[in-house]
Design a protein around this motif. Sequence first.
Motif, PDB file in Angstrom:
ATOM      1  N   CYS A 139       1.086   4.261 -12.904  1.00 26.81           N
ATOM      2  CA  CYS A 139       1.393   2.797 -12.637  1.00 26.81           C
ATOM      3  C   CYS A 139      -0.740   2.770 -13.471  1.00 26.81           C
ATOM      4  O   CYS A 139      -0.386   1.055 -13.057  1.00 26.81           O
ATOM      5  CB  CYS A 139       0.766   3.749 -11.148  1.00 26.81           C
ATOM      6  SG  CYS A 139       1.886   4.097 -10.193  1.00 26.81           S
ATOM      7  N   ALA A 140      -1.197   3.768 -13.326  1.00 32.67           N
ATOM      8  CA  ALA A 140      -2.753   3.307 -13.942  1.00 32.67           C
ATOM      9  C   ALA A 140      -2.612   3.125 -15.862  1.00 32.67           C
ATOM     10  O   ALA A 140      -2.870   1.671 -15.853  1.00 32.67           O
ATOM     11  CB  ALA A 140      -3.935   3.733 -13.842  1.00 32.67           C
ATOM     12  N   TRP A 141      -1.396   3.405 -16.576  1.00 37.35           N
ATOM     13  CA  TRP A 141      -0.879   2.511 -17.333  1.00 37.35           C
ATOM     14  C   TRP A 141       0.145   1.338 -17.466  1.00 37.35           C
ATOM     15  O   TRP A 141      -0.827   0.698 -18.569  1.00 37.35           O
ATOM     16  CB  TRP A 141       0.217   3.677 -18.435  1.00 37.35           C
ATOM     17  CG  TRP A 141      -0.899   4.900 -18.868  1.00 37.35           C
ATOM     18  CD1 TRP A 141      -1.733   5.358 -19.360  1.00 37.35           C
ATOM     19  CD2 TRP A 141       0.456   6.061 -19.457  1.00 37.35           C
ATOM     20  NE1 TRP A 141      -2.258   6.508 -19.723  1.00 37.35           N
ATOM     21  CE2 TRP A 141      -0.830   7.241 -19.762  1.00 37.35           C
ATOM     22  CE3 TRP A 141       1.286   7.044 -19.758  1.00 37.35           C
ATOM     23  CZ2 TRP A 141      -0.725   8.414 -19.978  1.00 37.35           C
ATOM     24  CZ3 TRP A 141       1.328   7.776 -19.888  1.00 37.35           C
ATOM     25  CH2 TRP A 141       0.407   8.653 -20.639  1.00 37.35           C
ATOM     26  N   VAL A 142       0.492   0.755 -16.814  1.00 35.07           N
ATOM     27  CA  VAL A 142       1.480  -0.206 -16.652  1.00 35.07           C
ATOM     28  C   VAL A 142      -0.162  -1.709 -15.679  1.00 35.07           C
ATOM     29  O   VAL A 142       0.297  -2.323 -16.905  1.00 35.07           O
ATOM     30  CB  VAL A 142       2.622   0.388 -15.693  1.00 35.07           C
ATOM     31  CG1 VAL A 142       3.268  -1.427 -15.396  1.00 35.07           C
ATOM     32  CG2 VAL A 142       3.670   0.690 -16.369  1.00 35.07           C
ATOM     33  N   ALA A 143      -0.529  -0.768 -15.384  1.00 37.15           N
ATOM     34  CA  ALA A 143      -1.424  -1.956 -14.596  1.00 37.15           C
ATOM     35  C   ALA A 143      -2.611  -2.368 -15.793  1.00 37.15           C
ATOM     36  O   ALA A 143      -2.199  -3.766 -15.710  1.00 37.15           O
ATOM     37  CB  ALA A 143      -2.304  -1.151 -13.401  1.00 37.15           C
ATOM     38  N   GLU A 144      -3.086  -1.700 -17.006  1.00 36.29           N
ATOM     39  CA  GLU A 144      -3.626  -1.760 -18.167  1.00 36.29           C
ATOM     40  C   GLU A 144      -2.456  -3.180 -18.538  1.00 36.29           C
ATOM     41  O   GLU A 144      -3.643  -3.339 -19.174  1.00 36.29           O
ATOM     42  CB  GLU A 144      -4.379  -0.410 -18.535  1.00 36.29           C
ATOM     43  CG  GLU A 144      -5.059  -0.425 -19.706  1.00 36.29           C
ATOM     44  CD  GLU A 144      -5.428   0.584 -19.927  1.00 36.29           C
ATOM     45  OE1 GLU A 144      -6.257   0.461 -21.194  1.00 36.29           O
ATOM     46  OE2 GLU A 144      -5.613   1.890 -19.680  1.00 36.29           O
ATOM     47  N   MET A 145      -1.278  -1.732 -18.708  1.00 33.91           N
ATOM     48  CA  MET A 145      -0.781  -2.885 -19.973  1.00 33.91           C
ATOM     49  C   MET A 145      -0.409  -4.236 -20.074  1.00 33.91           C
ATOM     50  O   MET A 145      -0.640  -5.287 -20.620  1.00 33.91           O
ATOM     51  CB  MET A 145       0.328  -2.153 -20.271  1.00 33.91           C
ATOM     52  CG  MET A 145       0.177  -0.749 -21.377  1.00 33.91           C
ATOM     53  SD  MET A 145       1.705   0.068 -21.100  1.00 33.91           S
ATOM     54  CE  MET A 145       3.395  -1.302 -22.030  1.00 33.91           C
ATOM     55  N   LEU A 146      -0.129  -4.644 -17.650  1.00 33.91           N
ATOM     56  CA  LEU A 146      -0.544  -6.311 -17.884  1.00 33.91           C
ATOM     57  C   LEU A 146      -1.416  -6.468 -17.517  1.00 33.91           C
ATOM     58  O   LEU A 146      -1.480  -8.000 -17.458  1.00 33.91           O
ATOM     59  CB  LEU A 146       0.552  -5.588 -16.247  1.00 33.91           C
ATOM     60  CG  LEU A 146       1.853  -4.832 -16.212  1.00 33.91           C
ATOM     61  CD1 LEU A 146       2.679  -4.996 -14.808  1.00 33.91           C
ATOM     62  CD2 LEU A 146       3.272  -6.060 -16.816  1.00 33.91           C
ATOM     63  N   GLY A 147      -2.391  -6.097 -17.714  1.00 35.64           N
ATOM     64  CA  GLY A 147      -3.475  -6.715 -17.953  1.00 35.64           C
ATOM     65  C   GLY A 147      -4.775  -6.828 -15.851  1.00 35.64           C
ATOM     66  O   GLY A 147      -4.921  -7.777 -15.808  1.00 35.64           O
ATOM     67  N   LEU A 148      -4.101  -5.698 -15.663  1.00 39.14           N
ATOM     68  CA  LEU A 148      -4.547  -5.767 -13.974  1.00 39.14           C
ATOM     69  C   LEU A 148      -5.784  -5.414 -14.333  1.00 39.14           C
ATOM     70  O   LEU A 148      -5.593  -4.476 -15.168  1.00 39.14           O
ATOM     71  CB  LEU A 148      -3.432  -5.233 -13.532  1.00 39.14           C
ATOM     72  CG  LEU A 148      -2.292  -5.798 -13.609  1.00 39.14           C
ATOM     73  CD1 LEU A 148      -0.904  -5.418 -12.606  1.00 39.14           C
ATOM     74  CD2 LEU A 148      -2.477  -7.704 -13.079  1.00 39.14           C
TER      75      LEU A 148
END
Length: 470
Positions: A139-148
Amino acid sequence: MSSSTPPSNDPFAIPADTLGMDPATMRRLGHKVVDMVVDRLERRNTEAVITTGKADDLTARLGGPVPDAPSDPDAALDLLAEVALTNMQHGDHPRYFARVPGPAAFAATLGDWLGTGFNTICASWGGGSGPAVVETTVCAWVAEMLGLPARTEGVLLSGGSMANFTGFCVARSEIGAGVAYLTDQTHASLPRNLRQMGLSSEQIRILPSDDALRMSAETLAHAIAEDIAAGRRPMMVVATAGSTNTGATDPLDAIADICAAHDIWMHVDGAYGAPAAITDRGRATLSGLERADSVVLDPHKWFFQPYDLGLCLVTRPGALERCFSMNPEYLRDVQAISGEVNYGNRSLELSRRSRALKLWMSLRTHGAQAFRDAVLRGIELAEFTEDHLRRTPSRWEIITPAQLGIVCFAHRGSDAADHAARAARVSASGFATLSSTMLKDRSALRLCTINPLTTEDDITRTLEMLAAPN
């Protein structure tokens, strides 16, 4: 243990199991399943993109009375592969252009298999601390990749319907009951979600989209002002990041400004299009995504994961637990403490398998840059399709330009029935499949091009088949 089996003094001995198999048989059948899957992947480009069987025939071959006696597991596996798993759409086929393709990375399949084989659960920290950390990590990886924002928290669910429903519940928990705003282009499952939450028709404001099939900030602001004047409380705006029909994205920054001015929850349904934000080009189109209170995406679409996998991300820390946490007596021994997560307290799902393993495995195996490259490829393929169509304006008309991997177009002189017939003819050929759709009152054909295995030749040959007379 059966009554005829003597007890063993070895504490690690495997007892007789009426529903088990000996290790040699398990290995042989497991290897057979791997071979069947890889064999199918090797012939994927030559199989029919979609096959739909007849109910009576499939039931005769797969159904029947309850099997009372044991039977050959090899024959059962063959029957599943040759009948059940043949009569379906193959969303990972490079010429599957309908709805939303589902090209799955094999590394993700390995992670999913491993989790199933270990009978993995991710509900409480005490019962699944390892899987919980894997889920928190992805969840943290995807959030970071999305720029959240770094404070973003998430939970994995079955898909966009449940992920959006989860975000809606959190919005109501944090803001209080009130009016939700969406458009006539919002995914059809979302008004259903709102109705099942108990919102009345007066509380579900479906606004007309603009000429680009996006939410109009001006129309939204007017509707909010109208509701406030009438004594109604605005609760949430449901913005779209990449609509299923056209790939259009609502003006997220302008919507965020309106939500901030009125303390309204901003929810972004990016089930289809949000993964585009991992690329520079997609990030520019989805500017304002990072300002949302909640964001939904389906990794089983444009994050190249096997079904099923949805993700709800919330940028307000603790909001998921405030909405869903429960602490019954029988779970007293497995409650989380600081730094630990009970994922059964982040959605309505309590008994839940670890959906995170496949996403973790594929990101660790291939790296984030490979995902960015694959998403960008889908964006570029739609642009190639639009350019190719524009070369023969006497035959084709662009209805909506290429947007986040989707392009909609019309065959000159065709109506809705003719478009549907052309799409059905191509699908019946087995070579490719695509969708026809309606964009307000305009009939269109639609290609979704997010499979990185798709070639330009796949697209041009499909368009040639579409152009042929019915």
